[in-house]
Design an enzyme around this catalytic site. Structure first.
Site, PDB file in Angstrom:
ATOM      1  N   SER A  84       0.650  -1.099  -0.066  1.00  0.00           N
ATOM      2  CA  SER A  84      -0.020  -0.021  -0.143  1.00  0.00           C
ATOM      3  C   SER A  84       0.830   1.399   0.194  1.00  0.00           C
ATOM      4  O   SER A  84       0.158   2.284  -0.086  1.00  0.00           O
ATOM      5  CB  SER A  84      -1.077  -0.032   1.161  1.00  0.00           C
ATOM      6  OG  SER A  84      -0.008  -0.307   2.494  1.00  0.00           O
ATOM      7  N   THR A  85       2.091   1.048   0.266  1.00  0.00           N
ATOM      8  CA  THR A  85       3.141   2.335   0.147  1.00  0.00           C
ATOM      9  C   THR A  85       3.630   2.959  -1.058  1.00  0.00           C
ATOM     10  O   THR A  85       3.890   3.885  -1.426  1.00  0.00           O
ATOM     11  CB  THR A  85       4.219   2.143   1.185  1.00  0.00           C
ATOM     12  OG1 THR A  85       3.523   2.067   2.678  1.00  0.00           O
ATOM     13  CG2 THR A  85       4.761   3.576   1.619  1.00  0.00           C
ATOM     14  N   ASP A  98      10.464  -0.873  -1.907  1.00  0.00           N
ATOM     15  CA  ASP A  98       9.640  -1.809  -1.618  1.00  0.00           C
ATOM     16  C   ASP A  98       8.790  -1.613  -0.158  1.00  0.00           C
ATOM     17  O   ASP A  98       9.278  -0.805   0.654  1.00  0.00           O
ATOM     18  CB  ASP A  98      10.089  -3.146  -1.457  1.00  0.00           C
ATOM     19  CG  ASP A  98       9.097  -4.255  -1.893  1.00  0.00           C
ATOM     20  OD1 ASP A  98       7.776  -4.044  -1.746  1.00  0.00           O
ATOM     21  OD2 ASP A  98       9.395  -5.229  -2.119  1.00  0.00           O
ATOM     22  N   GLY A  99       7.530  -2.093  -0.049  1.00  0.00           N
ATOM     23  CA  GLY A  99       7.006  -1.904   1.197  1.00  0.00           C
ATOM     24  C   GLY A  99       7.355  -3.093   2.201  1.00  0.00           C
ATOM     25  O   GLY A  99       8.245  -3.803   1.848  1.00  0.00           O
ATOM     26  N   ASP A 135       5.886  -5.474   5.929  1.00  0.00           N
ATOM     27  CA  ASP A 135       4.791  -5.652   7.010  1.00  0.00           C
ATOM     28  C   ASP A 135       5.473  -5.566   8.320  1.00  0.00           C
ATOM     29  O   ASP A 135       4.723  -4.741   9.098  1.00  0.00           O
ATOM     30  CB  ASP A 135       4.389  -7.208   6.998  1.00  0.00           C
ATOM     31  CG  ASP A 135       3.808  -7.724   5.595  1.00  0.00           C
ATOM     32  OD1 ASP A 135       2.762  -7.008   5.275  1.00  0.00           O
ATOM     33  OD2 ASP A 135       4.374  -8.440   4.968  1.00  0.00           O
ATOM     34  N   LYS A 158       8.084  -9.845   4.727  1.00  0.00           N
ATOM     35  CA  LYS A 158       7.376  -9.589   3.575  1.00  0.00           C
ATOM     36  C   LYS A 158       6.416 -10.493   3.166  1.00  0.00           C
ATOM     37  O   LYS A 158       6.758 -11.772   3.631  1.00  0.00           O
ATOM     38  CB  LYS A 158       8.354  -8.986   2.610  1.00  0.00           C
ATOM     39  CG  LYS A 158       9.118  -7.586   2.798  1.00  0.00           C
ATOM     40  CD  LYS A 158       9.925  -7.203   1.874  1.00  0.00           C
ATOM     41  CE  LYS A 158       9.372  -6.905   0.648  1.00  0.00           C
ATOM     42  NZ  LYS A 158       8.019  -6.156   0.503  1.00  0.00           N
ATOM     43  N   GLY A 159       5.474 -10.259   2.471  1.00  0.00           N
ATOM     44  CA  GLY A 159       4.657 -11.307   1.977  1.00  0.00           C
ATOM     45  C   GLY A 159       3.138 -11.266   2.538  1.00  0.00           C
ATOM     46  O   GLY A 159       2.419 -12.233   2.304  1.00  0.00           O
ATOM     47  N   GLU A 168       9.440 -10.223  -5.028  1.00  0.00           N
ATOM     48  CA  GLU A 168       9.983  -8.925  -4.145  1.00  0.00           C
ATOM     49  C   GLU A 168      11.612  -9.461  -3.892  1.00  0.00           C
ATOM     50  O   GLU A 168      12.365  -8.636  -4.073  1.00  0.00           O
ATOM     51  CB  GLU A 168       9.127  -8.759  -3.141  1.00  0.00           C
ATOM     52  CG  GLU A 168       8.041  -8.290  -3.365  1.00  0.00           C
ATOM     53  CD  GLU A 168       7.241  -7.836  -2.128  1.00  0.00           C
ATOM     54  OE1 GLU A 168       6.395  -7.020  -2.063  1.00  0.00           O
ATOM     55  OE2 GLU A 168       7.113  -8.635  -1.155  1.00  0.00           O
ATOM     56  N   LYS A 175       4.993   0.193  11.085  1.00  0.00           N
ATOM     57  CA  LYS A 175       5.892  -1.081  10.949  1.00  0.00           C
ATOM     58  C   LYS A 175       7.146  -1.044  11.522  1.00  0.00           C
ATOM     59  O   LYS A 175       8.076  -2.056  11.102  1.00  0.00           O
ATOM     60  CB  LYS A 175       5.878  -1.122   9.240  1.00  0.00           C
ATOM     61  CG  LYS A 175       4.681  -0.763   8.553  1.00  0.00           C
ATOM     62  CD  LYS A 175       3.909  -2.177   8.298  1.00  0.00           C
ATOM     63  CE  LYS A 175       2.604  -2.269   7.407  1.00  0.00           C
ATOM     64  NZ  LYS A 175       2.681  -2.215   6.074  1.00  0.00           N
TER      65      LYS A 175
HETATM   66  O1  LIG Z   1       3.462  -9.274  -0.598  1.00  0.00           O
HETATM   67  C1  LIG Z   1       3.400  -8.104  -0.181  1.00  0.00           C
HETATM   68  C2  LIG Z   1       4.396  -7.458   0.055  1.00  0.00           C
HETATM   69  O2  LIG Z   1       5.727  -7.798   0.720  1.00  0.00           O
HETATM   70  C3  LIG Z   1       4.091  -5.979   0.808  1.00  0.00           C
HETATM   71  O3  LIG Z   1       5.145  -5.064   0.423  1.00  0.00           O
HETATM   72  C4  LIG Z   1       3.928  -5.951   2.450  1.00  0.00           C
HETATM   73  O4  LIG Z   1       2.727  -7.007   2.686  1.00  0.00           O
HETATM   74  C5  LIG Z   1       3.375  -4.554   2.652  1.00  0.00           C
HETATM   75  O5  LIG Z   1       2.174  -4.255   2.202  1.00  0.00           O
HETATM   76  P1  LIG Z   1       1.383  -3.311   2.637  1.00  0.00           P
HETATM   77  O6  LIG Z   1       2.125  -1.884   2.735  1.00  0.00           O
HETATM   78  O7  LIG Z   1       0.143  -3.479   2.104  1.00  0.00           O
HETATM   79  O8  LIG Z   1       0.967  -3.593   4.346  1.00  0.00           O
END
Ligand SMILES: O=C[C@H](O)[C@H](O)[C@H](O)COP(=O)(O)O
Length: 337
Positions: free
Chosen positions: A102-103, A156-157, A159, A169-170, A178, A196
């Site tokens: 989402s980022t 990259d974002g 978790d 991540k994931g 990724e 996070k």
């Molecule tokens: O598989 C998804 C990725 O690793 C995302 O970067 C991670 O889950 C963070 O996603 P979000 O910013 O939507 O919480």
């Protein structure tokens, strides 16, 4: 560089399956803005992307978005993404990895704001369906890691990110691609909001370590996790709007495996142990990979209801700051103007 023939910018929306109604509204606003920027770019013909957009490169972190349009969390994500782009997407970089989550739409937003001239000779490598759509929708040049195995920088974002810049991540099941795009990059940068930013992995993100497995091996791997690696609650991730399990962009399943505090203190060891299980394709623990992590912050403000001074309440606000943690152990604050 002319736009590859397969790029046909259209208006598509970014869908965050974990988003709250407010976050979904924010995402829709962002998609709308990204498509407005894209329509300013010539899409076809010899002039494609040759004319700069009317958006200047934004030198400060002052938001062009009216106050109140984004929630505190979305504004935090946006400031983190913008700061990271400003620091790490250098004008001479040609190959840029775009992560998931989402980022990341805000990463793309800031890159698009660098202007068409800056982006015309660049190629962007996605980590999955979502980032591919973002790249295409934004009128940026799409490439793949098999054409460009060396990437200047990947953003990259995450978790969750710990003090050593290890991360989980994931959460969106994208961690295999990724990790490939992160490893192919000379520099790997994480962007996220304040929730996070943790001391130890597993503090706020309780879902467990995402593990991509080949479908026919999932039951065997689950047994290994339950009985050998000490994750009795490991389970197959089920889809929300589909009967059956989540299927990744690579046609695999995902297991979420929560581990206890002690185990998560040493994420590298458990990552290596999981990866040794036959049938595991990739583990959503990224250890010793990131150069820096950017987190948009929030502040708690004590407010009083007008005319009711006896009633105090805590409200949250984005204080305009971003915390930057780097792999040399330093932590600094960036203030927006
Ligand atoms: O598989 C998804 C990725 O690793 C995302 O970067 C991670 O889950 C963070 O996603 P979000 O910013 O939507 O919480």
């Amino acid at each position: 560089m002319a736009l590859p023939a397969e790029i046909r910018p259209e208006t598509r929306s970014h869908v965050d399956s974990n988003a709250s109604p407010r976050e979904s509204q924010d995402n829709m606003l962002l998609s709308k803005r990204l498509s407005m920027i894209t329509t300013a770019i010539p899409q076809t013909g010899p002039g494609a992307l040759a004319t700069p957009t009317d958006k200047p490169v934004l030198k400060s972190l002052k938001s062009p978005i009216p106050p109140g349009e984004l929630s505190v969390i979305e504004r935090s994500k946006q400031l983190a993404a913008w700061s990271a782009v400003d620091d790490y997407v250098k004008p001479h970089y040609r190959v840029i990895g775009i992560g998931s989550g989402s980022t990341v739409p805000y990463v793309v937003e800031r890159i698009v704001n660098q202007g068409a001239e800056a982006n015309k000779d660049r190629v962007f490598i996605p980590t999955g369906f979502q980032s591919k759509e973002l790249i295409v929708t934004s009128g940026l040049n799409l490439g793949d890691v098999d054409q460009y195995p060396t990437i200047d920088v990947t953003l990259d974002g995450a978790d969750e990110v710990d003090t050593q810049l290890n991360c989980i991540k994931g959460g969106g099941a994208c961690h295999l691609r990724e990790k490939v795009i992160a490893e192919a990059a000379l520099t790997f940068i994480l962007v996220a909001d304040y929730r996070k930013n943790v001391e130890r992995l597993g503090t706020n993100f309780k879902a467990g370590v995402p593990i991509e497995v080949v479908p026919f091996a999932y039951a065997k791997v689950l047994g290994n996790l339950h009985n050998v690696l000490g994750s009795p609650k490991a389970h197959l991730r089920m889809a929300v709007a589909k009967a059956g399990p989540v299927v990744t962009d690579n046609g695999n399943f995902v297991i979420d495996a929560p581990f206890d505090e002690d185990t998560m203190k040493d994420p590298y060891t458990i990552m290596a142990q999981i990866k040794m299980l036959t049938g595991v394709v990739e583990v959503g623990l990224f250890c010793h990979m990131a150069t820096a992590a950017y987190f948009g912050n929030q502040v708690n403000t004590l407010s009083t209801l007008p005319g009711l001074s006896m009633f105090n309440f805590l409200s949250m606000a984005q204080d305009g700051s971003v915390t930057v943690k780097t792999n040399d152990g330093q932590v600094r604050q960036v203030e927006s103007q």
